[in-house]
Design a protein around this motif. Sequence first.
Motif, PDB file in Angstrom:
ATOM      1  N   LEU A  53       0.811  -1.215   0.000  1.00 19.85           N
ATOM      2  CA  LEU A  53       0.000   0.000   0.000  1.00 19.85           C
ATOM      3  C   LEU A  53       0.840   1.259   0.000  1.00 19.85           C
ATOM      4  O   LEU A  53       0.399   2.308  -0.452  1.00 19.85           O
ATOM      5  N   LEU A  70     -11.093  -4.592   7.601  1.00 22.20           N
ATOM      6  CA  LEU A  70     -10.924  -4.514   6.154  1.00 22.20           C
ATOM      7  C   LEU A  70     -11.733  -3.337   5.631  1.00 22.20           C
ATOM      8  O   LEU A  70     -12.882  -3.138   6.021  1.00 22.20           O
ATOM      9  N   TYR A  81     -12.800  -1.282   1.842  1.00 22.41           N
ATOM     10  CA  TYR A  81     -12.915  -1.564   0.417  1.00 22.41           C
ATOM     11  C   TYR A  81     -13.041  -0.282  -0.390  1.00 22.41           C
ATOM     12  O   TYR A  81     -13.770   0.626  -0.005  1.00 22.41           O
ATOM     13  N   ALA A 112      -2.332   1.429   5.741  1.00 23.48           N
ATOM     14  CA  ALA A 112      -2.788   0.051   5.889  1.00 23.48           C
ATOM     15  C   ALA A 112      -1.580  -0.868   6.021  1.00 23.48           C
ATOM     16  O   ALA A 112      -0.498  -0.591   5.500  1.00 23.48           O
ATOM     17  N   SER A 127      -3.870   6.646  -3.074  1.00 20.63           N
ATOM     18  CA  SER A 127      -5.179   6.410  -2.461  1.00 20.63           C
ATOM     19  C   SER A 127      -6.270   7.047  -3.293  1.00 20.63           C
ATOM     20  O   SER A 127      -6.941   7.976  -2.885  1.00 20.63           O
ATOM     21  N   ASP A 144      -1.510  -3.900   4.799  1.00 23.51           N
ATOM     22  CA  ASP A 144      -1.344  -4.647   3.560  1.00 23.51           C
ATOM     23  C   ASP A 144      -2.583  -4.426   2.697  1.00 23.51           C
ATOM     24  O   ASP A 144      -3.576  -3.842   3.156  1.00 23.51           O
ATOM     25  N   SER A 145      -2.542  -4.894   1.467  1.00 26.06           N
ATOM     26  CA  SER A 145      -3.687  -4.734   0.573  1.00 26.06           C
ATOM     27  C   SER A 145      -3.587  -5.723  -0.578  1.00 26.06           C
ATOM     28  O   SER A 145      -2.514  -6.251  -0.883  1.00 26.06           O
ATOM     29  N   LEU A 176     -10.120  -2.792  -4.498  1.00 21.97           N
ATOM     30  CA  LEU A 176      -8.971  -2.719  -3.603  1.00 21.97           C
ATOM     31  C   LEU A 176      -9.419  -3.074  -2.189  1.00 21.97           C
ATOM     32  O   LEU A 176     -10.365  -2.490  -1.664  1.00 21.97           O
ATOM     33  N   VAL A 177      -8.757  -4.039  -1.576  1.00 23.10           N
ATOM     34  CA  VAL A 177      -9.050  -4.469  -0.209  1.00 23.10           C
ATOM     35  C   VAL A 177      -7.885  -4.054   0.676  1.00 23.10           C
ATOM     36  O   VAL A 177      -6.740  -4.446   0.438  1.00 23.10           O
ATOM     37  N   LEU A 178      -8.174  -3.253   1.687  1.00 22.93           N
ATOM     38  CA  LEU A 178      -7.155  -2.711   2.587  1.00 22.93           C
ATOM     39  C   LEU A 178      -7.266  -3.378   3.953  1.00 22.93           C
ATOM     40  O   LEU A 178      -8.364  -3.502   4.507  1.00 22.93           O
ATOM     41  N   TYR A 194      -6.208  -3.287   7.931  1.00 28.10           N
ATOM     42  CA  TYR A 194      -5.711  -2.499   9.056  1.00 28.10           C
ATOM     43  C   TYR A 194      -5.716  -3.373  10.307  1.00 28.10           C
ATOM     44  O   TYR A 194      -6.503  -4.315  10.415  1.00 28.10           O
TER      45      TYR A 194
END
Length: 460
Positions: free
Chosen positions: A5, A81, A83, A150, A10, A152-153, A130-132, A134
Amino acid sequence: MKLNLFKLKSSGVVVSLCLLLLAACKKDNNQPELTWPEDGRISAIELISGDKQAGIFGETLKDSIVMKVSGREGKSRIYWLKYRFLEGNGNVKVAPSDPFEYVDISRPDNDGYVKLKWELGCNKEEQELLVLLYSDSIYYNPDYAPNKPADDSVIVSAKGSKPTGWGKSCGCEINDYYSSGIFSHNGKLYLVSPNARNGGLYMSEDGGINWMPLQGFPFSDEIVSARFGENNRLYVLTRNSGVYYSDNLSNWSSLNNGLLGFSYPSAFLIAPNFMYVSFEYNGLFRSADKGAFWKKILVENGYATPYRFISRNANNDLYLFDKWDTFYVSKDNGDSWKSIFIDYQYRRSTIEDFKTGPDGKLYIGSGDATLAIISPDTFDGITKSYYTPNSSSQHINHIQFFNNQVYFLVNGSNNDGIYSSATGWGKVDLTFKNRIFNYHVKEDGDFLLMTDRGVYYKVK
């Protein structure tokens, strides 16, 4: 596909879903080895399956998107998560591991897997989600999320294609299909679909295929009705916050001076020179200055009586029904009222809808699937029955007029659907199989149909 990320811009439209994920961080022996960077990251997400599917605009992809959340060895974390749609205006639905959980909150299974359903958008062929991921602090302070990178993603892609026959619209939520409705103004369509997340007022510029929510409301409440007045001013009625207006569909102001309570509105009318609103426990109010001040109106001394179906005829007579289906007429904009008895043959059981037609006649939809058409002078007329044996709770509502024809919805019968004078008072053949809860006749004569699954349009 895995994405760092920190190298991602963004961009994209923030979509509706944040979900709390609680996962044990026991390492799965079958899990691919992860190389943890020296950047303080404490969790990671891997896309397992569901990428690069093909589907139909507005419909849910066949296979779930499956991902796996992992934490550093020996760590137990709380995960979120978020989105974002980088391309497309679709919708994400979480597949909960526990059927008794809320649909927007899910827990991974014991191996840390997460499943979600992707309903494709209607505005792009190539679509990307896109899936983030946290961890920790976002749970305790959700407002911190936009400023916290985040951990990861992943990006999931899909390809959409045009439907045939009837297509499902995109960009809108239908949570209360009984209270939702569509109207047109200046070549655009507006959808009222009450929901607390964004109010529930949408606009479409392409005939109802794609919808965009109107924003900027200074309240956190559901919109239950909307009407345009003079000079393209839009008035909205909320479930518990009163009346608001906007001259540009972006900036909103309240119009509640004089109202004694805002909860449980039961009727709303924007007419030339006057506005009317009624509430369940506070009765009827009228404004003669575009909502700047509301005056309490007594209908035969009924102070707190709720009223329904306020309507004005071309002859300037004002009509309304109270909650017990007593009919009232005013010839002086509501200063005085007279109750009129309407014979029971014209109002079977409970009145479900009332409209004044372009021909000046009064149209009443009621129980036993009965439509009444009566004169505003004699209050006599004709009835049309669509009652079928072996059915219960039959009624008629959603009376509409288009090109001097009458349309209405028959509910609960063995042959329910949209009926019209244009078909000899018979059923309109739409070749549509799902139950219709409401509809709108567009300027080109095509229909928009509201169901428990959303809004549908006729594909051309």
